[in-house]
Design an enzyme around this catalytic site. Sequence first.
Site, PDB file in Angstrom:
ATOM      1  N   SER A 194       1.142   2.359   6.616  1.00  0.00           N
ATOM      2  CA  SER A 194       0.808   3.779   6.508  1.00  0.00           C
ATOM      3  C   SER A 194      -0.311   3.913   5.489  1.00  0.00           C
ATOM      4  CB  SER A 194       2.025   4.570   6.022  1.00  0.00           C
ATOM      5  OG  SER A 194       1.665   5.890   5.639  1.00  0.00           O
ATOM      6  N   TYR A 248       9.066   5.684   0.856  1.00  0.00           N
ATOM      7  CA  TYR A 248       8.282   5.384   2.056  1.00  0.00           C
ATOM      8  C   TYR A 248       6.984   4.685   1.654  1.00  0.00           C
ATOM      9  CZ  TYR A 248       5.692   6.198   6.390  1.00  0.00           C
ATOM     10  OH  TYR A 248       4.951   6.041   7.535  1.00  0.00           O
TER      11      TYR A 248
END
Length: 151
Positions: free
Chosen positions: A47, A60
Amino acid sequence: MGLFMDSSEEEINEIINTNLMGAIYLSKEALPHMISRNVGNIINISSMWGEVGASCEVLYSATKGGINLFTKALAKEMAMSNIRVNAIAPGVIDTKMNSMLDEESRESLKEEIPMGRFGLPSEIGKVAVFLCSKESSYITGQVIRVDGGFI
């Protein structure tokens, strides 16, 4: 999403096991088959937050940062075995994960993206196809950000 300090031990373990350990264990299982054939290609999904971190997405971001370093290190280790290891680091993609956003939040987020829109899953897929192709035969250990210029 939420404050790190509010995360339970169960939530911490779940995101680490899913995002980071899942990729590690999958690679560990696939590598013997690739090594025996002296060819292979691993593509991890990271990401953009794995590069810069995101407030309220601390865990995350940390797991995706771990994916980035895992990718780079494993690529160096596997290069002599003709196994390439890369990662794709999507930005905001129009997926189920982002469907929880209300329309106001979606529009506000689009304004932060220089291309003015969310990416499409097919655009990530095309990068994966490229990384599997002969045209990318000298690319390994890279984290390719696909984020519409967001970062």
